[in-house]
Every structure is written in structure tokens, then in C-alpha cells.
Design a protein around this motif. Structure first.
Motif, short mmCIF file in Angstrom:
data_model
loop_
_atom_site.label_atom_id
_atom_site.label_comp_id
_atom_site.label_asym_id
_atom_site.label_seq_id
_atom_site.Cartn_x
_atom_site.Cartn_y
_atom_site.Cartn_z
N ARG A 3 0.84 -1.21 0.00
CA ARG A 3 0.00 0.00 0.00
C ARG A 3 0.87 1.25 0.00
O ARG A 3 0.56 2.24 -0.68
N LEU A 4 1.96 1.22 0.76
CA LEU A 4 2.85 2.39 0.82
C LEU A 4 3.48 2.65 -0.54
O LEU A 4 3.56 3.80 -0.99
N ALA A 5 3.93 1.59 -1.20
CA ALA A 5 4.54 1.75 -2.52
C ALA A 5 3.53 2.29 -3.54
O ALA A 5 3.85 3.16 -4.36
N GLU A 6 2.29 1.80 -3.47
CA GLU A 6 1.25 2.28 -4.38
C GLU A 6 0.94 3.75 -4.13
O GLU A 6 0.76 4.54 -5.07
N THR A 7 0.89 4.13 -2.85
CA THR A 7 0.63 5.52 -2.49
C THR A 7 1.75 6.43 -2.98
O THR A 7 1.50 7.51 -3.53
N ALA A 8 2.99 5.98 -2.79
CA ALA A 8 4.14 6.77 -3.25
C ALA A 8 4.11 6.95 -4.76
O ALA A 8 4.41 8.04 -5.28
N HIS A 9 3.73 5.89 -5.47
CA HIS A 9 3.66 5.98 -6.93
C HIS A 9 2.59 6.98 -7.37
O HIS A 9 2.84 7.82 -8.24
N ARG A 10 1.41 6.90 -6.77
CA ARG A 10 0.32 7.81 -7.14
C ARG A 10 0.69 9.25 -6.84
O ARG A 10 0.47 10.15 -7.66
N PHE A 11 1.24 9.48 -5.64
CA PHE A 11 1.60 10.85 -5.25
C PHE A 11 2.70 11.41 -6.15
O PHE A 11 2.65 12.56 -6.59
N GLY A 12 3.71 10.58 -6.43
CA GLY A 12 4.80 11.04 -7.27
C GLY A 12 4.37 11.32 -8.70
O GLY A 12 4.82 12.29 -9.32
N THR A 13 3.48 10.48 -9.22
CA THR A 13 2.98 10.69 -10.57
C THR A 13 2.22 12.01 -10.69
O THR A 13 2.30 12.71 -11.71
N ALA A 16 6.68 -2.40 -8.46
CA ALA A 16 6.45 -2.26 -9.90
C ALA A 16 6.32 -0.80 -10.32
O ALA A 16 6.67 -0.44 -11.45
N GLY A 17 5.82 0.05 -9.43
CA GLY A 17 5.57 1.44 -9.79
C GLY A 17 6.68 2.39 -9.41
O GLY A 17 6.43 3.57 -9.17
N ARG A 18 7.92 1.91 -9.36
CA ARG A 18 9.02 2.78 -8.94
C ARG A 18 9.19 3.96 -9.89
O ARG A 18 8.92 3.86 -11.10
N LEU A 19 9.67 5.07 -9.34
CA LEU A 19 9.80 6.33 -10.07
C LEU A 19 11.25 6.65 -10.41
O LEU A 19 11.58 7.79 -10.71
N VAL A 20 12.11 5.65 -10.34
CA VAL A 20 13.51 5.78 -10.72
C VAL A 20 13.88 4.57 -11.56
O VAL A 20 13.22 3.53 -11.51
N LEU A 62 10.16 7.43 -3.73
CA LEU A 62 10.34 7.12 -5.15
C LEU A 62 9.84 5.72 -5.49
O LEU A 62 9.99 5.29 -6.64
N ALA A 63 9.27 5.04 -4.49
CA ALA A 63 8.80 3.66 -4.67
C ALA A 63 9.90 2.76 -5.22
O ALA A 63 9.65 1.82 -5.97
N ALA A 64 11.14 3.09 -4.84
CA ALA A 64 12.28 2.31 -5.31
C ALA A 64 12.53 1.09 -4.42
O ALA A 64 13.21 0.15 -4.85
N HIS A 65 11.99 1.12 -3.20
CA HIS A 65 12.21 0.04 -2.25
C HIS A 65 10.98 -0.16 -1.38
O HIS A 65 10.15 0.74 -1.22
N TRP A 66 10.91 -1.34 -0.79
CA TRP A 66 9.94 -1.62 0.26
C TRP A 66 10.54 -1.15 1.59
O TRP A 66 11.76 -1.06 1.73
N PRO A 67 9.71 -0.82 2.59
CA PRO A 67 10.24 -0.38 3.89
C PRO A 67 11.24 -1.36 4.51
O PRO A 67 12.22 -0.94 5.14
N THR A 68 11.01 -2.66 4.36
CA THR A 68 11.95 -3.63 4.94
C THR A 68 13.30 -3.60 4.23
O THR A 68 14.31 -3.98 4.81
N ASP A 69 13.35 -3.13 2.98
CA ASP A 69 14.63 -2.96 2.30
C ASP A 69 15.45 -1.86 2.99
O ASP A 69 16.67 -1.97 3.13
N VAL A 70 14.74 -0.79 3.37
CA VAL A 70 15.40 0.32 4.06
C VAL A 70 15.94 -0.14 5.41
O VAL A 70 17.09 0.15 5.77
N LEU A 71 15.11 -0.86 6.14
CA LEU A 71 15.55 -1.38 7.43
C LEU A 71 16.74 -2.32 7.25
O LEU A 71 17.70 -2.29 8.03
N GLY A 72 16.69 -3.14 6.22
CA GLY A 72 17.79 -4.05 5.95
C GLY A 72 19.09 -3.32 5.68
O GLY A 72 20.17 -3.76 6.12
#
Length: 207
Positions: A28-38, A105-109, A165-175
Motif C-alpha cells: 500500500r505504501l509503494a502504491e501511495t508513493a507511486h500515485r503521489f509522485g505521478t 512495480a511502480g518505482r519512479l527511478v 520514489l517507490a524504489a524500495h519496500w520499507p523492509t529494504d530500508v531497514l535491511g
């Protein structure tokens, strides 16, 4: 050494969890980021600028420059720790190839490699830590507070930029944070006896 083991153990557990599925909240966070960025290209442009603080070359310059500066003062222990910790972003590259988690899938980079852990966040965290290792002994209380605040802010900004930028999932950042922190703790634990055995030239001059 216990801190390094706990941090890297947490990274291993997280890696095992992310290979199974993407949590609905992350999706949901990635989808929201994609919509807002678009809908807000100016926001995307700003996030693309901020995310450059986690570029791989930034980590190489910070780590390499810090290690050279420490070698020039004959601070062999910290120089070795910094050199080892600077390799964390390279470890992130290997882990992404092994774990093979797909990016949103909706990354902005334009990011074509895998997702876990975030290389930008690993680099930002590693850079903040190696600079901290070098500067900490030479700062007073206020300077150390400013150093911690600056490092934490930089890591947070890079992390937010990757999510925005929907480039990562939150757990990627934590990782990325866990990988860089665990690597720094492991490097520090491995070289700490050397720190104690060899007194830096700066400390000798002030004695």
C-alpha cells in the motif's frame, strides 16, 4: 561483538522473512508513493536529488577519504575499521543478487537490480558511521550531539527518498540500516584490540 551478532542476526531474520511475500502494508505504501509522485513531478525531482546522498560513489569517497586521513595520523585501528565498514555497500550488492527480491512495480527511478537490502540506505548509514568513528574522539559533547543528529538525519532523508520514489519496500530500508550497522560493529569489534594497543598520534600530542 554481541552487538554485531545481534544486528546481523536481525538482518538474516529479516532477509528470511522478505523472501516469502510482500506485506500488504508495504504494498500500500509503494502504491501511495507511486500515485503521489505521478501527480507531483516536482516532489519526485526533489527526492531524486536527495537520494543522491546515498550513491555508491559517496560512500567510497567518505570511507576512502576517512581511512586515508586516519592513516596519516597513524591511527591504524580506526583506519582498519573504517576500511572494513566501507565495504558494506558491496555486501549489499551481493545480497541483492542472492535474495532476488523484486522492487515495487511502480518505482519512479530507473533501478533494474533487486531490492533487498537498499544500497542507498546502506551507503548513507555506512558513511555516517565511518565519519563518526573518525571524528568522535576529537569532538566535545555538543560536537558529538551534532554529529549524531546529522548522521541520523542523513540516513532518514535517504530512506524516505527511496520510499517516496517507490524504489524500495520499507523492509529494504531497514535491511540497509542493519547491514551497515552490523558491518561497522563487526569491524569495530575485530579491530578494537588494535585501537587499545596503538595510541593515535593525535592523542600522544595532547598527552
Amino acid at each position: 561483538m554481541l552487538g554485531a551478532a545481534a544486528t546481523l542476526g536481525g538482518l538474516a531474520a529479516l532477509a528470511g522473512a522478505v523472501t516469502r511475500r510482500v506485506h500488504p502494508a508495504e504494498a500500500r505504501l509503494a502504491e501511495t508513493a507511486h500515485r503521489f509522485g505521478t501527480a507531483n513531478p516536482g516532489w519526485v525531482s526533489g527526492m531524486r536529488t536527495l537520494t543522491r546522498a546515498g550513491d555508491h560513489w559517496v560512500g567510497l569517497i567518505c570511507g576512502g577519504g576517512t581511512a586515508i586521513a586516519l592513516l596519516c595520523t597513524r591511527d591504524w585501528g580506526r583506519a582498519t575499521a573504517v576500511g572494513l565498514a566501507t565495504a558494506a555497500p558491496n555486501v549489499a550488492i551481493v545480497l541483492r543478487r542472492v535474495i532476488e527480491r523484486e522492487r515495487p512495480a511502480g518505482r519512479l527511478v530507473d533501478s533494474t537490480d533487486n531490492s533487498f537490502p537498499s544500497g542507498h540506505v546502506t551507503t548513507a548509514t555506512s558513511s555516517a558511521l565511518v565519519l563518526g568513528v573518525a571524528l568522535w574522539p576529537h569532538l566535545g559533547t555538543n560536537g558529538r550531539r551534532a554529529l549524531v543528529a546529522t548522521g541520523a538525519t542523513t540516513v532518514a532523508v535517504v530512506g524516505v527518498s527511496r520510499l517516496s520514489l517507490a524504489a524500495h519496500w520499507p523492509t529494504d530500508v531497514l535491511g540497509g540500516v542493519l547491514l551497515a550497522s552490523g558491518s561497522a560493529l563487526l569491524a569495530g569489534a575485530a579491530t578494537h584490540p588494535w585501537w587499545r594497543a596503538l595510541t593515535p598520534a593525535t592523542e600522544k600530542a595532547n598527552a
